[in-house]
Design a protein around this motif. Structure first.
Motif, short mmCIF file in Angstrom:
data_model
loop_
_atom_site.label_atom_id
_atom_site.label_comp_id
_atom_site.label_asym_id
_atom_site.label_seq_id
_atom_site.Cartn_x
_atom_site.Cartn_y
_atom_site.Cartn_z
N VAL A 32 6.79 94.17 20.47
CA VAL A 32 8.05 93.45 20.41
C VAL A 32 8.00 92.34 21.46
CG1 VAL A 32 9.20 95.06 22.00
CG2 VAL A 32 10.57 93.67 20.43
N TYR A 33 8.65 91.24 21.14
CA TYR A 33 8.60 90.07 22.01
C TYR A 33 10.02 89.65 22.40
CZ TYR A 33 4.00 89.76 19.82
OH TYR A 33 2.74 90.05 19.34
N LEU A 34 10.10 88.97 23.54
CA LEU A 34 11.34 88.32 23.94
C LEU A 34 10.98 86.92 24.41
CD1 LEU A 34 14.42 88.71 24.23
CD2 LEU A 34 14.00 89.18 26.66
N GLN A 35 11.30 85.94 23.58
CA GLN A 35 11.09 84.55 23.94
C GLN A 35 12.32 84.07 24.69
OE1 GLN A 35 8.40 82.38 23.39
NE2 GLN A 35 9.57 80.99 24.69
N MET A 36 12.12 83.58 25.89
CA MET A 36 13.24 83.15 26.73
C MET A 36 13.07 81.67 27.06
SD MET A 36 13.61 86.42 29.30
CE MET A 36 12.06 86.09 30.13
N ASN A 37 14.03 80.89 26.64
CA ASN A 37 14.02 79.44 26.86
C ASN A 37 15.18 79.04 27.76
OD1 ASN A 37 11.83 79.25 25.05
ND2 ASN A 37 13.23 79.01 23.32
N SER A 38 15.10 77.83 28.29
CA SER A 38 16.17 77.29 29.14
C SER A 38 16.57 78.29 30.22
CB SER A 38 17.38 76.92 28.29
OG SER A 38 17.04 75.99 27.28
N LEU A 39 15.59 78.82 30.89
CA LEU A 39 15.84 79.87 31.88
C LEU A 39 16.63 79.33 33.06
CD1 LEU A 39 12.46 81.72 31.63
CD2 LEU A 39 14.70 82.76 31.32
N LYS A 40 17.46 80.20 33.60
CA LYS A 40 18.33 79.87 34.72
C LYS A 40 18.02 80.81 35.89
CE LYS A 40 22.03 78.93 31.39
NZ LYS A 40 23.40 79.28 30.98
N PRO A 41 18.33 80.41 37.10
CA PRO A 41 18.08 81.31 38.24
C PRO A 41 18.77 82.66 38.06
CG PRO A 41 18.49 79.10 39.03
CD PRO A 41 18.74 79.07 37.55
N GLU A 42 19.90 82.70 37.42
CA GLU A 42 20.59 83.97 37.22
C GLU A 42 19.92 84.88 36.20
OE1 GLU A 42 21.89 80.87 37.05
OE2 GLU A 42 23.46 80.75 35.49
N ASP A 43 18.88 84.39 35.54
CA ASP A 43 18.07 85.24 34.66
C ASP A 43 17.03 86.04 35.45
OD1 ASP A 43 18.11 82.57 32.28
OD2 ASP A 43 19.28 84.42 32.20
N THR A 44 16.92 85.79 36.73
CA THR A 44 15.98 86.51 37.56
C THR A 44 16.31 88.00 37.56
OG1 THR A 44 15.53 84.62 38.99
CG2 THR A 44 15.10 86.81 39.91
N ALA A 45 15.32 88.81 37.19
CA ALA A 45 15.54 90.26 37.07
C ALA A 45 14.22 90.91 36.67
CB ALA A 45 16.60 90.57 36.01
N VAL A 46 14.22 92.23 36.72
CA VAL A 46 13.14 92.99 36.09
C VAL A 46 13.58 93.24 34.65
CG1 VAL A 46 11.81 95.12 36.08
CG2 VAL A 46 12.48 94.07 38.26
N TYR A 47 12.71 92.91 33.73
CA TYR A 47 13.00 93.07 32.31
C TYR A 47 12.26 94.30 31.78
CZ TYR A 47 15.41 88.63 32.10
OH TYR A 47 16.33 87.62 32.30
N TYR A 48 13.01 95.13 31.07
CA TYR A 48 12.49 96.37 30.52
C TYR A 48 12.60 96.38 29.00
CZ TYR A 48 13.22 98.17 35.28
OH TYR A 48 13.19 98.37 36.64
N CYS A 49 11.58 96.90 28.34
CA CYS A 49 11.74 97.17 26.93
C CYS A 49 12.02 98.65 26.75
CB CYS A 49 10.55 96.72 26.11
SG CYS A 49 9.07 97.70 26.26
#
Length: 126
Positions: free
Chosen positions: A79-96
């Motif tokens: 599974v994929y997560l394409q993330m565009n137009s990233l912002k500083p508030e998107d900073t995090a640990v991402y879990y599937c």
């Protein structure tokens, strides 16, 4: 036993893009609804996106709509997560996360998922 391994995190400038991947092993991938969640320091783990077992249905958190795209390749058990137009508030640990399902259901509540990956760090600089 389901094993999930995320990859693709890293450091990116604001406005940039990243694609996260999560490979499932140990079970039949197409039997699982999949989700992406994230957790920033000092905050609760929150929903980002989810996809049904065959990929026909998706759901997104409000902050992810129009910027993130979840997809899956059942031939690659990924599974994929394409993330565009990233912002500083998107900073995090991402879990599937994976949930064994019998139909095309989608769940957005983290407590509905039984299996989790170890997480991948995403850092967005301003």
């Amino acid at each position: 036993q389901v094993q999930l391994v995320e990859s693709g995190g890293g450091l990116v400038q604001a406005g940039g893009s990243l694609r996260l991947s999560c490979a499932l092993s140990g079970r039949t991938f197409s039997s699982y609804g999949m989700g992406w969640f994230r957790q920033a320091p000092g905050k609760e783990r929150e929903f980002a996106a989810a996809i049904s077992r065959r990929g026909f249905s998706t759901a997104y958190a409000d902050y992810a709509k129009d910027r993130f795209t979840i997809s899956r390749d059942n031939t690659k058990n990924t599974v994929y997560l394409q993330m565009n137009s990233l912002k500083p508030e998107d900073t995090a640990v991402y879990y599937c996360a994976a949930r064994l399902v019998a139909g095309p259901e989608i769940r957005t509540n983290r407590y509905d998922y039984a299996s989790w990956g170890q997480g991948t760090q995403v850092t967005v600089s301003s």
